[in-house]
Design an enzyme around this catalytic site. Structure first.
Site, PDB file in Angstrom:
ATOM      1  CG  ASN A 117      14.883  41.993  22.820  1.00  0.00           C
ATOM      2  OD1 ASN A 117      13.788  42.197  22.282  1.00  0.00           O
ATOM      3  ND2 ASN A 117      16.036  42.033  22.159  1.00  0.00           N
ATOM      4  CB  ALA A 118      11.015  37.722  23.362  1.00  0.00           C
ATOM      5  CG  MET A 119      11.773  44.049  23.924  1.00  0.00           C
ATOM      6  SD  MET A 119      11.430  43.771  25.651  1.00  0.00           S
ATOM      7  CE  MET A 119      10.599  45.273  26.081  1.00  0.00           C
ATOM      8  CG  PHE A 121       8.674  45.478  16.219  1.00  0.00           C
ATOM      9  CD1 PHE A 121      10.018  45.466  16.575  1.00  0.00           C
ATOM     10  CD2 PHE A 121       8.333  45.183  14.905  1.00  0.00           C
ATOM     11  CE1 PHE A 121      11.009  45.157  15.638  1.00  0.00           C
ATOM     12  CE2 PHE A 121       9.309  44.876  13.963  1.00  0.00           C
ATOM     13  CZ  PHE A 121      10.639  44.855  14.332  1.00  0.00           C
ATOM     14  CG  ASN A 179      14.037  45.799  12.571  1.00  0.00           C
ATOM     15  OD1 ASN A 179      14.549  44.759  12.152  1.00  0.00           O
ATOM     16  ND2 ASN A 179      13.789  46.019  13.843  1.00  0.00           N
ATOM     17  CB  SER A 182      12.909  42.132  15.033  1.00  0.00           C
ATOM     18  OG  SER A 182      12.367  41.552  16.205  1.00  0.00           O
ATOM     19  CG  ASN A 184      11.933  39.142  19.592  1.00  0.00           C
ATOM     20  OD1 ASN A 184      12.134  37.953  19.814  1.00  0.00           O
ATOM     21  ND2 ASN A 184      12.773  40.098  19.919  1.00  0.00           N
ATOM     22  CB  THR A 185       7.742  40.648  14.196  1.00  0.00           C
ATOM     23  OG1 THR A 185       7.797  41.735  15.119  1.00  0.00           O
ATOM     24  CG2 THR A 185       6.473  40.768  13.358  1.00  0.00           C
ATOM     25  CE  LYS A 215      19.620  46.438  14.207  1.00  0.00           C
ATOM     26  NZ  LYS A 215      19.272  47.175  15.414  1.00  0.00           N
ATOM     27  CG  ASN A 244      17.942  43.041  15.123  1.00  0.00           C
ATOM     28  OD1 ASN A 244      17.883  42.929  16.358  1.00  0.00           O
ATOM     29  ND2 ASN A 244      17.043  43.709  14.430  1.00  0.00           N
TER      30      ASN A 244
HETATM   31  N1  FMN Z   1      16.787  46.468  17.096  1.00  0.00           N
HETATM   32  C1  FMN Z   1      15.919  47.030  16.229  1.00  0.00           C
HETATM   33  O1  FMN Z   1      16.262  47.248  15.062  1.00  0.00           O
HETATM   34  N2  FMN Z   1      14.653  47.377  16.650  1.00  0.00           N
HETATM   35  C2  FMN Z   1      14.221  47.188  17.928  1.00  0.00           C
HETATM   36  O2  FMN Z   1      13.094  47.537  18.259  1.00  0.00           O
HETATM   37  C3  FMN Z   1      15.115  46.581  18.841  1.00  0.00           C
HETATM   38  N3  FMN Z   1      14.731  46.346  20.121  1.00  0.00           N
HETATM   39  C4  FMN Z   1      15.644  45.850  21.012  1.00  0.00           C
HETATM   40  C5  FMN Z   1      15.264  45.697  22.345  1.00  0.00           C
HETATM   41  C6  FMN Z   1      16.192  45.219  23.270  1.00  0.00           C
HETATM   42  C7  FMN Z   1      15.778  45.059  24.701  1.00  0.00           C
HETATM   43  C8  FMN Z   1      17.527  44.915  22.865  1.00  0.00           C
HETATM   44  C9  FMN Z   1      18.553  44.416  23.860  1.00  0.00           C
HETATM   45  C10 FMN Z   1      17.890  45.055  21.540  1.00  0.00           C
HETATM   46  C11 FMN Z   1      16.961  45.515  20.594  1.00  0.00           C
HETATM   47  N4  FMN Z   1      17.309  45.694  19.254  1.00  0.00           N
HETATM   48  C12 FMN Z   1      16.421  46.243  18.376  1.00  0.00           C
HETATM   49  C13 FMN Z   1      18.647  45.281  18.743  1.00  0.00           C
HETATM   50  C14 FMN Z   1      19.724  46.337  18.958  1.00  0.00           C
HETATM   51  O3  FMN Z   1      19.445  47.506  18.246  1.00  0.00           O
HETATM   52  C15 FMN Z   1      21.088  45.789  18.504  1.00  0.00           C
HETATM   53  O4  FMN Z   1      21.061  45.550  17.112  1.00  0.00           O
HETATM   54  C16 FMN Z   1      21.477  44.500  19.220  1.00  0.00           C
HETATM   55  O5  FMN Z   1      21.039  44.502  20.553  1.00  0.00           O
HETATM   56  C17 FMN Z   1      22.980  44.278  19.199  1.00  0.00           C
HETATM   57  O6  FMN Z   1      23.650  45.354  19.819  1.00  0.00           O
HETATM   58  P1  FMN Z   1      24.135  45.300  21.365  1.00  0.00           P
HETATM   59  O7  FMN Z   1      24.884  44.006  21.539  1.00  0.00           O
HETATM   60  O8  FMN Z   1      24.982  46.504  21.535  1.00  0.00           O
HETATM   61  O9  FMN Z   1      22.912  45.343  22.183  1.00  0.00           O
END
Ligand code: FMN
Length: 352
Positions: A117-119, A121, A179, A182, A184-185, A215, A244
């Site tokens: 993902n490259a959302m 925030f 956080n 990430s 992506n910022t 985190k 993350n």
């Molecule tokens: N982590 C954050 O701290 N803030 C976010 O906004 C955030 N957005 C995410 C969006 C998506 C689509 C995904 C897949 C992950 C996001 N994460 C975000 C990271 C997850 O909280 C987690 O740390 C990471 O995906 C690893 O866990 P997993 O393998 O169970 O997904």
């Protein structure tokens, strides 16, 4: 019989972000369908005193939580017990609403059971999220508020964004998460430095007694990550959430060269870093492990390595809504096999 595999076939016909919106819609309306919601809570929410712990005076009835990013705007909190989660983390939210990065910005790799993902925030902003949160807080399961700076906030003003967000969410959450990990910022991960972390937690301590976690990203050298975590704990962080998503694109063949990878491809990387951090910090702070956890066996491995709690996101995409129940059931089975009567005996048992 209706199974998640059937639903998955339909959901996977849509773009991942569209499928997420469909899931969000279902989870927003689920609490209105009282009978179904109650049935799901009964089936999926494992209530067993062996799994219950009190951390910071807050009761966690089971150790498996929803990781940040799934419920960015705090719209699905009420449905989390129906999925079996013992706690949930909303966000990341930023002071002002922002759209995030251009689409497509979410990708699935079914063969690797991984997501990218490259959302960036995308969220409705702190005022709207707070409004949503106020409708449910306090809730039957603990709620964490994960906060981040706006994309347009220059690095030198980042502290002010975090200050505003701590003020805003300190009375409507059970714990907060900073956080700065990430991918992506732009330049956000640069804030993972000693100076910023010291400033951040000394500022935070002035504002609230609420537990505040840091985190971290999985892509730092082990020594650097450990030092950073120690700095945060010495400066007043209540604990560490590791990790993350990763920017190691070699973990999935044909991955995009932007965004962060999560899910099964992250399991080992996340575990290895968590384990090293726990060797240094277990017993001195509270550790939450996240990254590629979708089975009870993996969750149990993290608990033994020193995690008090675990979180999951990507696994849900591939395993569906029964995953959390299965993880908790498997933890209980493994505890029985190893002769443990309470989860507190499992936590950190590899280090004793
Ligand atoms: N982590 C954050 O701290 N803030 C976010 O906004 C955030 N957005 C995410 C969006 C998506 C689509 C995904 C897949 C992950 C996001 N994460 C975000 C990271 C997850 O909280 C987690 O740390 C990471 O995906 C690893 O866990 P997993 O393998 O169970 O997904």
């Amino acid at each position: 019989m209706f199974t998640y595999n059937t639903l998955k076939k339909v959901l996977f016909m849509f773009q991942p972000e569209t499928a997420h919106h469909l899931g969000e819609y279902a989870l927003r309306i689920l609490p209105n369908c009282r009978l179904l919601n109650n049935y799901m809570v009964k089936k999926n929410f494992i209530l067993n005193p062996k799994l219950s712990q009190e951390i910071f005076g807050i009761e966690f009835k089971n150790p498996v939580g929803l990781a940040a990013g799934f419920d960015k705007n705090a719209t699905m909190i009420k449905s989390m017990p129906a999925l079996g989660f013992g706690f949930t983390e909303i966000g990341t939210m930023t002071p002002r609403a922002q759209e995030g990065n251009p689409k497509p910005r979410m990708f699935r790799y079914p063969e690797q059971k991984s997501v990218q993902n490259a959302m960036g925030f995308n969220n409705e902003g702190s005022a709207k999220v707070l409004e949503n949160l106020k409708k449910v807080y306090p809730f039957t399961i603990p709620i964490g508020a994960n906060i981040g700076k706006n994309k347009t906030t220059p690095e030198e003003y980042a502290l002010l964004d975090y200050k505003a967000l701590i003020r805003k969410f300190k009375d409507t959450s059970d714990y907060l998460v900073i956080n700065i990990s990430s991918p992506n910022t732009p330049n956000l991960r640069d804030l993972q430095n000693e100076k910023f972390i010291n400033e951040l937690f000394s500022m935070a301590k002035e504002l609230t007694d609420k537990p505040i976690f840091l985190k971290i990203a999985p892509d730092m050298e082990v020594d650097v990550a450990i030092e950073l975590c120690k700095t945060a704990v010495n400066a007043g962080a209540a604990g560490i959430i590791a990790t993350n998503t990763t920017i190691d694109y070699s973990l999935v063949p044909n991955a995009q060269d932007f965004g962060g990878l999560s899910g099964a491809c992250l399991t080992e990387k996340s575990y290895e870093l968590f384990k090293e951090i726990a060797k240094e910090l277990y017993g001195k702070t509270t550790l939450i492990s996240v990254g590629g956890i979708s089975t009870g066996e993996e969750a149990y491995r993290r608990l033994k390595a020193g995690a008090s709690l675990v979180q999951s996101y990507s696994g849900l995409v591939f395993e569906g809504p029964s995953m959390i129940r299965k993880i908790n059931e498997e933890i209980l089975e493994l505890m029985q096999k190893d002769g443990y009567n309470h989860i507190s005996e499992v936590i950190g048992s590899d280090l004793k």
